[in-house]
Design a protein around this motif. Structure first.
Motif, short mmCIF file in Angstrom:
data_model
loop_
_atom_site.label_atom_id
_atom_site.label_comp_id
_atom_site.label_asym_id
_atom_site.label_seq_id
_atom_site.Cartn_x
_atom_site.Cartn_y
_atom_site.Cartn_z
N LEU A 1 -5.03 -6.61 69.58
CA LEU A 1 -4.77 -5.71 68.46
C LEU A 1 -6.04 -5.11 67.88
CD1 LEU A 1 -2.04 -7.79 66.57
CD2 LEU A 1 -1.69 -5.61 67.73
N TYR A 2 -7.15 -5.86 67.95
CA TYR A 2 -8.38 -5.44 67.27
C TYR A 2 -9.57 -5.51 68.23
CZ TYR A 2 -5.14 -6.62 63.55
OH TYR A 2 -4.02 -6.72 62.76
N PRO A 3 -9.56 -4.68 69.26
CA PRO A 3 -10.67 -4.71 70.23
C PRO A 3 -12.01 -4.42 69.57
CG PRO A 3 -9.30 -2.73 70.51
CD PRO A 3 -8.57 -3.62 69.56
N GLY A 4 -13.03 -5.12 70.05
CA GLY A 4 -14.38 -4.91 69.55
C GLY A 4 -14.73 -5.67 68.29
N GLU A 5 -13.79 -6.42 67.73
CA GLU A 5 -14.06 -7.10 66.46
C GLU A 5 -14.45 -8.58 66.62
OE1 GLU A 5 -11.09 -6.70 63.47
OE2 GLU A 5 -11.02 -4.51 63.59
N VAL A 6 -14.43 -9.09 67.85
CA VAL A 6 -14.66 -10.52 68.05
C VAL A 6 -15.92 -10.73 68.86
CG1 VAL A 6 -13.71 -12.60 69.13
CG2 VAL A 6 -12.20 -11.05 67.89
N ALA A 7 -16.77 -11.67 68.42
CA ALA A 7 -18.02 -11.94 69.11
C ALA A 7 -17.83 -12.81 70.33
CB ALA A 7 -19.00 -12.61 68.15
N GLY A 8 -16.80 -13.65 70.33
CA GLY A 8 -16.57 -14.53 71.45
C GLY A 8 -15.22 -15.22 71.33
N PHE A 9 -14.72 -15.71 72.46
CA PHE A 9 -13.42 -16.38 72.52
C PHE A 9 -13.55 -17.64 73.36
CE2 PHE A 9 -9.36 -16.54 75.18
CZ PHE A 9 -8.69 -17.38 74.30
N ILE A 10 -13.12 -18.77 72.79
CA ILE A 10 -13.08 -20.04 73.51
C ILE A 10 -11.65 -20.55 73.51
CG2 ILE A 10 -13.86 -22.44 73.56
CD1 ILE A 10 -16.45 -21.54 72.23
N SER A 11 -11.13 -20.76 74.71
CA SER A 11 -9.78 -21.28 74.88
C SER A 11 -9.85 -22.77 75.20
CB SER A 11 -9.07 -20.54 76.02
OG SER A 11 -7.89 -21.22 76.42
N ILE A 12 -9.16 -23.58 74.42
CA ILE A 12 -9.09 -25.02 74.67
C ILE A 12 -7.64 -25.37 75.01
CG2 ILE A 12 -9.48 -27.34 73.75
CD1 ILE A 12 -11.51 -26.14 71.81
N ASP A 13 -7.39 -25.66 76.27
CA ASP A 13 -6.04 -26.03 76.73
C ASP A 13 -5.00 -25.00 76.33
OD1 ASP A 13 -6.46 -28.84 77.90
OD2 ASP A 13 -7.42 -29.01 75.95
N SER A 14 -5.41 -23.73 76.31
CA SER A 14 -4.47 -22.65 76.12
C SER A 14 -4.21 -22.02 77.48
CB SER A 14 -5.02 -21.63 75.12
OG SER A 14 -4.03 -20.70 74.74
N CYS A 15 -3.53 -20.89 77.50
CA CYS A 15 -3.16 -20.22 78.75
C CYS A 15 -3.19 -18.72 78.54
CB CYS A 15 -1.75 -20.64 79.19
SG CYS A 15 -1.53 -22.42 79.41
N PRO A 16 -3.22 -17.94 79.61
CA PRO A 16 -3.21 -16.48 79.46
C PRO A 16 -1.87 -15.98 78.94
CG PRO A 16 -2.96 -17.08 81.76
CD PRO A 16 -3.25 -18.35 81.02
N LEU A 17 -1.90 -14.82 78.32
CA LEU A 17 -0.67 -14.21 77.79
C LEU A 17 -0.11 -13.11 78.69
CD1 LEU A 17 -1.03 -13.80 73.91
CD2 LEU A 17 0.56 -15.25 75.16
N GLN A 18 -0.83 -12.72 79.72
CA GLN A 18 -0.35 -11.64 80.57
C GLN A 18 0.93 -12.04 81.31
OE1 GLN A 18 -3.54 -12.56 80.46
NE2 GLN A 18 -4.86 -10.77 80.29
N ARG A 19 1.83 -11.09 81.41
CA ARG A 19 3.14 -11.33 82.02
C ARG A 19 3.06 -11.82 83.46
NH1 ARG A 19 6.82 -12.74 84.14
NH2 ARG A 19 8.98 -12.01 84.21
N ALA A 20 2.07 -11.39 84.20
CA ALA A 20 1.99 -11.69 85.63
C ALA A 20 1.86 -13.18 85.92
CB ALA A 20 0.81 -10.94 86.25
#
Length: 269
Positions: A110-129
């Motif tokens: 929703l807000y591209p360019g606003e985040v310095a970094g992303f760390i996923s802990i035991d999460s998963c991708p949201l893409q439909r594929a």
């Protein structure tokens, strides 16, 4: 940490902040479904002295109750953004465990360019594929399964299924025990449905910032390990398997996870 409240249409969202040094990295901790801010106690303790930190109880979780159910991932992302803007978190590093990682991906979308970094802990991708039709159907039809399980057994399954360490299991049981069985099931059903609907929206969910994937090598939550292997393979994002850890890897191996977060933040400058 200073407790704060944010008034939203569905209720009050409670969160906690600390102010680090000027220009200190801004870490935002997002707990998973049915967990609350306590999930990140070991991270908050470690990072508060030298970084700006924010952790919330998501709507309908922990002390952010009562809160009207029916929210989706985009709703949570929009609420989170309003809170971050209020607190002056202009370039946050979003650190999401399980559902918290989905909220972070919705935020990035929703807000591209606003985040310095992303760390996923035991999460998963949201893409439909990544998801089969059967998996998405199952996510939207969980109520009967949960209702068929006695509450004490649900507490055992939830705490032991999420963590391998004594600390992690005790903490998860404490967080779960704050709900009644009905309240817990209603929340879980809402969260799984929100996940399915976010995937079915078939948005790009592009990660436009530095990112790090983490997953416990004993994570037994659904198909988390399979999703993470595919996520790494298809995107080339760096992946770290947390030895001996379950779905709540940050509670099972807090020192190692803290070290990985620290290195990630240092690398992105």
């Amino acid at each position: 940490m200073l407790g704060q409240e944010f008034s939203a249409d569905g209720g009050i969202v409670r969160y906690w902040t600390s102010c680090g040094r000027a220009k200190a990295p801004q870490l935002v901790f997002l707990p998973g479904l049915t967990a609350d801010h306590r999930l990140f106690d070991k991270q908050i303790e470690h990072f508060v002295p030298h970084m700006s930190c924010l952790v919330w109880d998501p709507p309908s979780h922990g002390s952010s109750r009562p809160f009207k159910l029916g929210w989706g991932m985009a709703d949570l992302a929009q609420l989170l953004r309003a809170i971050l803007q209020r607190e002056g978190f202009t370039q946050p590093v979003l650190i999401g465990q399980s559902m918290g990682g989905y909220v972070a991906q919705a935020y990035l979308d929703l807000y591209p360019g606003e985040v310095a970094g992303f760390i996923s802990i035991d999460s998963c991708p949201l893409q439909r594929a990544y998801y089969t039709a059967a998996e998405l159907w199952a996510l939207k039809h969980t109520r009967a399964i949960y209702q068929s399980i006695p509450w004490k057994m649900l507490l055992d399954i939830g705490s032991r299924g999420c963590a391998t360490s004594a600390y992690g299991q005790k903490l998860m049981r404490q967080m779960m025990s704050d709900y009644s069985k009905r309240e817990y099931i209603d929340l879980a059903v809402c969260g799984y449905r929100a996940l399915a609907e976010a995937v079915l929206a078939d948005r790009p969910y592009r990660i436009d910032c530095p990112a790090l994937l983490m997953c416990g090598d004993h994570d037994a939550a659904g198909s988390a390990k399979r999703y993470n292997r595919a996520w790494e393979r298809h995107t080339g994002l760096p992946m770290r398997w947390i030895e001996g850890a379950g779905h709540n890897a940050n509670t099972d191996a807090p020192e190692y996870v803290n070290m990985l977060i620290e290195r990630f933040v240092a690398d992105i400058g």
